[in-house]
Scaffold this active site. Structure first.
Site, PDB file in Angstrom:
ATOM      1  N   GLU A   1       0.932  -1.074  -0.423  1.00  0.00           N
ATOM      2  CA  GLU A   1      -0.014  -0.368   0.276  1.00  0.00           C
ATOM      3  C   GLU A   1       1.177   0.855   0.052  1.00  0.00           C
ATOM      4  OE1 GLU A   1      -2.842   0.082   3.158  1.00  0.00           O
ATOM      5  OE2 GLU A   1      -2.849   2.721   3.318  1.00  0.00           O
TER       6      GLU A   1
ATOM      7  N   GLU B   1      -1.925  11.215   4.006  1.00  0.00           N
ATOM      8  CA  GLU B   1      -3.330  11.348   4.605  1.00  0.00           C
ATOM      9  C   GLU B   1      -2.710  12.488   5.579  1.00  0.00           C
ATOM     10  OE1 GLU B   1      -3.411   6.354   5.629  1.00  0.00           O
ATOM     11  OE2 GLU B   1      -2.392   6.684   5.628  1.00  0.00           O
TER      12      GLU B   1
END
Length: 485
Positions: free
Chosen positions: A362, A367
């Site tokens: 990933e 974020e």
């Protein structure tokens, strides 16, 4: 040393009365001739000449330069016989290396009041390994009575880009004679070098360039030069030379483009990961993602759907956009508030290659947690399948006071390395990972797809509290993908 592939020169030869020489050919047939030379190349430090005439004259020497003119004017005066002559010109740099050589014919006329103009254009490329430029030159000889009626000026921008800028030549002749226009430049090119309204493009040229405009009315010519600056074209990629845009969503429509995005709904239970594997508190719907006014808005709302107290949206490009390596960037404005978790990230498009998450990898491009609106994270997940997964993360901070502004978030992903950027500035590099499913650089050597979502609650941000205001919006201006050809 920089060599220009295009040099333009204008030469004016004026027959002067009373300057006849007492040596050489019959003095009654000799005229004093002034040669003026404009060189469109700042690398030129000296210009030499060699003149021969049919009447037997053979002269060599150096031009003098007047640095007060812009561009500098090179000049020399000599006695030449009436009739046909040949001139050879060599322009050299400060090391004596030739930059431009050319030759051409001209005629010294007996009429003392007539000026003979010669226009020399040098066009060519280096012909040997030393980088010297050998350029074929041609002269155009016209009769010029100083063009008293011909007037023109030029509209040329001070700065031009590699994409091109318009050039307009405005000229007039009171006699109504048709005008000819000739354009040349020390670098770059014109779409139409004989048009009064055309486009000049820098091409590969960077920095100061000189544009030459020559206007004639059939009887005479005038020339003007204009200095411009060619700006270097900025590459969209920092470390991927020659990268090209291969996929993008500028969100210019009025709905989510289903050819590029799938809207995932629910809580992840259908995929075997209730709470989307992170104990998230929202139910994803299609209605929370809207496109208008050039942006995608993902809105988190406090409303009960599917047994959850909040709703939001999640988009992915799986099967619509999948890539191995490239630059992946988003320009977005992030929400603020406890318990909010916007993300721009990537997952393997085929987990069967290396195994279930996180053996398949990933990449979290961006974020953020709403309780720290000035901080963003860049992370990779790798290693074994859950719970043997590992991660490596770095955070950086937005410029003070810009938490509510749009910023650009990107990664550049190459074989064996991933780099994170905030507004074009590098802040993290990762080149050490592994997957139990295959040898390095697995799992980051196969197709991944993009995801955009705004989670509420979850393991990273924690739950909303009394200070959290709803609705909240994650606003995306664009998403772009670049790859090297």
């Amino acid at each position: 040393m920089k060599y220009l592939s295009l040099i333009s020169l204008a030469v004016s030869v004026i027959a002067l009365a009373g300057c006849a020489s007492d040596t050489g050919p019959d003095s009654s047939n000799v005229r004093g001739v002034s040669i003026q030379l404009v060189v469109g190349n700042t690398d030129v430090k000296a210009v030499s000449f060699h003149v021969t005439c049919d009447a037997g004259t053979d002269l060599s020497g150096e031009f003098n330069v007047n640095d007060e003119e812009d561009p500098p004017v090179w000049g020399v005066i000599m006695d030449l016989p009436v009739g046909d002559c040949m001139i050879e010109i060599t322009a050299t740099d400060d090391n004596g290396e030739p930059l431009c050589t050319g030759s051409g014919e001209f005629t010294v006329v007996p009429d003392d009041t007539v000026k003979v103009s010669l226009v020399l254009k040098c066009v060519g490329d280096p012909v040997d390994e030393s980088g010297n430029v050998e350029i074929d030159a041609t002269f155009e000889t016209v009769i010029d009575n100083l063009c008293p009626d011909l007037f023109f000026f030029n509209a040329v921008p001070d700065e031009v880009t590699a994409a091109g800028s318009s050039v307009t030549v405005l000229a007039s002749d009171p006699d109504g004679d048709p005008l000819t226009i000739e354009l040349a430049a020390t670098g770059g090119s014109f779409a139409d070098a004989s048009s009064s309204a055309t486009t000049y493009s820098c091409d590969d040229a960077v920095g100061a360039q000189t544009l030459f405009v020559i206007v004639g009315d059939g009887d005479c010519q005038k020339m003007k030069s204009f200095d411009v600056t060619c700006e270097a074209e900025q590459s969209p990629c920092v470390t991927l030379p020659g990268c090209e845009l291969v996929w993008a969503d500028e969100f210019d429509g009025n709905a989510v483009d289903r050819s590029k995005w799938e809207l995932q709904t629910g809580d992840g239970t259908e995929l075997g990961i209730p709470g989307w594997g992170n104990n998230e508190l929202q139910w994803y719907t299609e209605d929370n993602a809207t496109v208008a006014n050039g942006v995608l808005t993902i809105q988190a709302r406090e409303e009960s759907v599917g047994g959850y107290a909040y709703t939001s949206s999640r988009l992915r490009s799986l099967g619509r956009g999948d890539w191995t390596y490239g630059r992946f960037e988003m320009r977005a404005r992030l929400p603020e508030g406890q318990g909010l978790w916007p993300a721009f990230w990537m997952l393997s498009s085929d987990p069967s290659i290396y195994g279930v998450w996180a053996a398949s990898g990933e990449i979290d491009i961006m974020e953020s947690i709403g309780s720290e609106p000035d901080r963003v994270f860049g992370t990779i997940h790798y290693g074994d399948t859950f719970p043997g997964n590992l991660f490596s993360s770095t955070s950086t901070f937005l410029p003070p006071g810009t938490e509510g502004d749009f910023h650009e978030y990107a990664v550049e992903w190459q074989e064996g390395e991933i780099r994170w950027y905030l507004d074009g500035a590098l802040y993290s590099v990762r080149n050490d990972w592994f997957s139990t499913g295959g040898p390095f650089p697995a799992p980051f050597d196969v197709d991944f797809h993009l995801l955009l979502n705004l989670a509420v609650g979850g393991n990273l941000p924690g739950s909303p509290d009394a200070t959290t205001v709803f609705p909240q919006e994650f606003v995306i201006d664009y998403v772009r993908v670049y790859q090297q050809p």
